[in-house]
Scaffold this motif. Structure first.
Motif, PDB file in Angstrom:
ATOM      1  N   THR A  75       0.848  -1.126  -0.211  1.00  0.00           N
ATOM      2  CA  THR A  75      -0.131   0.413  -0.026  1.00  0.00           C
ATOM      3  C   THR A  75       1.028   1.703   0.009  1.00  0.00           C
ATOM      4  O   THR A  75       1.606   1.150   0.099  1.00  0.00           O
ATOM      5  CB  THR A  75      -0.904   0.232   1.375  1.00  0.00           C
ATOM      6  OG1 THR A  75      -1.763   0.791   1.258  1.00  0.00           O
ATOM      7  CG2 THR A  75      -0.142  -0.058   2.482  1.00  0.00           C
ATOM      8  N   ALA A  76       0.796   2.688  -0.535  1.00  0.00           N
ATOM      9  CA  ALA A  76       1.417   3.993  -0.275  1.00  0.00           C
ATOM     10  C   ALA A  76       0.630   4.854   0.338  1.00  0.00           C
ATOM     11  O   ALA A  76      -0.448   4.725   0.382  1.00  0.00           O
ATOM     12  CB  ALA A  76       0.933   3.781  -1.589  1.00  0.00           C
ATOM     13  N   VAL A  77       1.206   5.940   1.220  1.00  0.00           N
ATOM     14  CA  VAL A  77       0.926   6.526   2.490  1.00  0.00           C
ATOM     15  C   VAL A  77       1.944   7.535   1.588  1.00  0.00           C
ATOM     16  O   VAL A  77       3.129   7.680   0.938  1.00  0.00           O
ATOM     17  CB  VAL A  77       1.093   5.724   3.421  1.00  0.00           C
ATOM     18  CG1 VAL A  77      -0.443   4.413   3.861  1.00  0.00           C
ATOM     19  CG2 VAL A  77       1.918   5.126   3.722  1.00  0.00           C
ATOM     20  N   VAL A  78       1.480   9.094   2.707  1.00  0.00           N
ATOM     21  CA  VAL A  78       1.890  10.019   2.515  1.00  0.00           C
ATOM     22  C   VAL A  78       2.779  10.496   3.329  1.00  0.00           C
ATOM     23  O   VAL A  78       2.153   9.141   4.438  1.00  0.00           O
ATOM     24  CB  VAL A  78       1.588  11.020   1.471  1.00  0.00           C
ATOM     25  CG1 VAL A  78       0.787  11.411   0.442  1.00  0.00           C
ATOM     26  CG2 VAL A  78       0.366  11.453   2.513  1.00  0.00           C
ATOM     27  N   PRO A  79       3.739  11.056   3.726  1.00  0.00           N
ATOM     28  CA  PRO A  79       4.708  11.088   5.155  1.00  0.00           C
ATOM     29  C   PRO A  79       3.671  11.850   6.590  1.00  0.00           C
ATOM     30  O   PRO A  79       3.509  10.469   7.825  1.00  0.00           O
ATOM     31  CB  PRO A  79       5.517  12.362   5.133  1.00  0.00           C
ATOM     32  CG  PRO A  79       5.936  12.022   3.595  1.00  0.00           C
ATOM     33  CD  PRO A  79       4.888  11.777   2.835  1.00  0.00           C
ATOM     34  N   PRO A  80       2.832  12.374   6.567  1.00  0.00           N
ATOM     35  CA  PRO A  80       1.430  12.366   6.944  1.00  0.00           C
ATOM     36  C   PRO A  80       0.388  10.894   7.843  1.00  0.00           C
ATOM     37  O   PRO A  80       0.132  10.804   8.732  1.00  0.00           O
ATOM     38  CB  PRO A  80       0.684  14.147   7.049  1.00  0.00           C
ATOM     39  CG  PRO A  80       1.747  14.033   5.807  1.00  0.00           C
ATOM     40  CD  PRO A  80       1.898  13.520   4.834  1.00  0.00           C
ATOM     41  N   LEU A  81       0.218  11.082   7.444  1.00  0.00           N
ATOM     42  CA  LEU A  81      -0.598   9.421   6.846  1.00  0.00           C
ATOM     43  C   LEU A  81       0.285   8.309   8.037  1.00  0.00           C
ATOM     44  O   LEU A  81      -0.247   7.599   8.835  1.00  0.00           O
ATOM     45  CB  LEU A  81      -1.461   9.049   5.594  1.00  0.00           C
ATOM     46  CG  LEU A  81      -2.020   7.884   5.515  1.00  0.00           C
ATOM     47  CD1 LEU A  81      -3.169   7.731   7.161  1.00  0.00           C
ATOM     48  CD2 LEU A  81      -2.703   7.264   4.054  1.00  0.00           C
ATOM     49  N   ALA A  82       1.668   8.611   7.299  1.00  0.00           N
ATOM     50  CA  ALA A  82       2.693   7.060   7.952  1.00  0.00           C
ATOM     51  C   ALA A  82       3.120   7.552   8.717  1.00  0.00           C
ATOM     52  O   ALA A  82       2.218   6.299   9.625  1.00  0.00           O
ATOM     53  CB  ALA A  82       3.832   7.285   6.333  1.00  0.00           C
ATOM     54  N   LEU A  83       3.112   8.479   9.866  1.00  0.00           N
ATOM     55  CA  LEU A  83       2.667   8.872  10.999  1.00  0.00           C
ATOM     56  C   LEU A  83       2.092   8.328  11.803  1.00  0.00           C
ATOM     57  O   LEU A  83       1.827   7.700  13.080  1.00  0.00           O
ATOM     58  CB  LEU A  83       3.363  10.395  11.468  1.00  0.00           C
ATOM     59  CG  LEU A  83       4.871  10.896  10.613  1.00  0.00           C
ATOM     60  CD1 LEU A  83       4.821  12.241  10.838  1.00  0.00           C
ATOM     61  CD2 LEU A  83       5.930  10.099  11.428  1.00  0.00           C
TER      62      LEU A  83
END
Length: 543
Positions: A277-285
């Motif tokens: 899956t793929a996320v952006v940095p804020p969502l990864a945190l």
């Protein structure tokens, strides 16, 4: 080729074909071949709905016939503003087969952006959901129709209201219909944009399918892969890196999520045995913090991709422990160049770089302000060209002269350095653009909207540091002397003008004048320093 779309010089196009980059595939053919090979295998999962490759292929055929009956022709532009639902795939593959061009809009776009797209592209149709996330897109369509009367059709997935129901368009397929050529433009994407409203990026069947194929190979996708789409699939990153289209190219399974929170995504990862899956940095945190307290089986997840903005090294170090999978950093752009850390790279590279170009035919230059190449290891402006990097924006001749070198290198606007192993480390931006957690905000566009307020004399929008999103937006505003403006009033004004929510300034600072550079221009560098210093001062005040 669509008028207004620059393309590759013949010698380069011939080379890319000879080297096997461009194999003469179209998206319509791609789906047909996957349906023949994988037939009953599940292609799309959305809630309780499961659609096989054969079903997706057949529904795309029937919708192609329906679009033709409606009068949509090859090269007609069609605005597609659909969330993560199966109809997104049915609609775009139908348009691909017809040779009409989807113009990918995002669910967050509102009247300002959609009206511009309709007028600039001379779109003949606009495809929307009925409602999504509490917003009624039919109301938006009515506003757009008033502002862009040349728009002939509004097509609704769901209850159509006064418009045309997508569900009523499916018709018996027409045999013998001639489709587009592999070198034709397949669709138009939106650029991140730094000067006003976004530029449009023409992608051909040849170049985009090449990027899917290479991305799928690098990410080790196959027919057993399951890709969870939590980001809006119209974004280039979840569309093709390898994204939903790369997953379909590999014969895998696309799992659609309507939200990105751990409470929505983690159960899907467990139930559908999601592998990537793929996320952006804020969502990864958010996911990293939530993983310890959630009791879902995430053991099938092999790869967590993080891209869209730079991911801090400290956060990157936490991924393997918190999520039990491999981190893959992704850095790219809708204009072309995509970089990946490889799945077998050592941790030092995965944590500290944004990857290396995915294709051996990607050409990368790092140059100084005078376009002279910088020394190895030094920071420079990143330029690139290659078999899937565009040669120019759609109908933007003047801008293309600035955005591309005379020998066809695209000026990405990023500052970067190259490691001795050929990996890129992104060091910032040289353009007037704010990267708000992966959403790109063009300062000039927001400034123009602010200047439309009768109480605003001048406006300057800059980035301010944010621990969570990386950057947020701050609008410095010089009001007229007689004005008693408030930040709430300005934000309400921008919302009333139909500006997407992520573009509304996070903070408004009222000032008497702007600092200037030596040549009399507004010094945005000084404004960025001022707001960063003010944030630091506020943070140090005891609570």
């Amino acid at each position: 080729m669509l008028p207004g779309c620059p393309t590759w010089p013949k010698e380069l196009a011939d080379r890319y074909r000879k080297e096997g980059c461009w194999r003469g595939e179209t998206f319509g053919d791609m789906l047909r071949q996957r349906a023949a090979a994988h037939g009953d295998r599940i292609a799309i999962v959305s809630g309780d709905q499961r659609m096989s490759y054969a079903e997706l292929d057949a529904r795309a055929d029937r919708l192609t016939a329906g679009f033709r009956k409606l009068g949509i022709q090859p090269q007609d532009r069609v605005i597609v503003q659909l969330p993560n639902i199966p109809q997104f795939f049915e609609a775009i593959f139908a348009l691909f087969r017809l040779g009409a061009l989807p113009v990918f809009s995002l669910p967050v776009h509102r009247k300002s952006e959609i009206t511009y797209l309709c007028e600039f592209t001379e779109a003949v149709a606009y495809i929307i959901p009925d409602t999504d996330s509490g917003f009624d897109y039919r109301d938006l369509a009515e506003q757009v129709k008033e502002a862009a009367p040349a728009l002939r059709h509004v097509i609704v997935a769901g209850d159509p209201g006064k418009f045309t129901a997508l569900g009523n368009l499916y018709a018996d397929p027409v045999s013998g219909m001639e489709g587009p050529s592999p070198g034709d433009v397949a669709f138009l994407q939106l650029s991140g944009g730094t000067t006003g409203l976004p530029k449009l990026i023409p992608r051909t069947h040849d170049d985009y399918i090449y990027s899917l194929r290479v991305s799928a190979e690098i990410c080790s996708l196959n027919e057993n892969s399951a890709y969870l789409a939590v980001l809006p699939v119209a974004h280039n990153y979840p569309l093709s890196s390898p994204g939903v289209l790369g997953t379909l190219y590999a014969g895998g399974r696309v799992v659609l999520a309507r939200g990105a929170s751990p409470d929505e995504a983690f159960p899907l990862i467990a139930e559908e045995r999601v592998t990537i899956t793929a996320v952006v940095p804020p969502l990864a945190l958010i996911w990293l913090d939530a993983a310890a307290s959630r009791r879902y089986d995430l053991s099938h997840l092999q790869v967590l991709q993080v891209g869209g903005a730079k991911f801090s090294a400290e956060a990157a170090k936490r991924v393997s422990t918190a999520m039990g999978c491999t981190l893959q950093q992704v850095y790219g752009m809708a204009e072309g160049l995509v970089n990946y850390t490889r799945l077998d790279d050592p941790e030092e590279i995965i944590v500290n770089t944004q990857g290396r170009p995915m294709s051996p035919y990607d050409e990368v230059r790092l140059v100084d302000d005078d376009d002279c190449e910088v020394a190895s290891g030094e920071v420079g402006h990143l330029l690139t060209r290659g078999p899937y990097t565009i040669r120019g924006y759609y109908k933007a001749e003047k801008h293309n002269a600035k955005a591309f070198t005379t020998d066809g290198f695209y000026r990405t606007g990023d500052l970067a350095r190259l490691t001795s192993a050929g990996y890129l480390v992104i060091e910032g931006r040289d353009k007037d653009q704010i990267n708000r957690g992966g959403d790109k905000v063009a300062a000039e566009e927001v400034e123009n909207h602010l200047l439309a307020h009768p109480g605003v004399h001048d406006a300057a929008v800059v980035a301010m540091p944010d621990e969570f999103l990386g950057e947020r937006t701050c609008a410095f505003v010089v009001p007229y002397h007689s004005s008693s403006l408030t930040d709430a009033e300005l934000k309400a004004f921008l919302r009333g003008r139909g500006l997407a929510a992520y573009k509304i300034p996070d903070r408004v600072e009222f000032v008497d004048s702007f600092p200037q550079t030596g040549v009399g221009k507004v010094s945005k560098k000084t404004l960025r320093e001022l707001i960063a210093k003010k944030q630091t001062s506020l943070a140090s005040v005891p609570k």
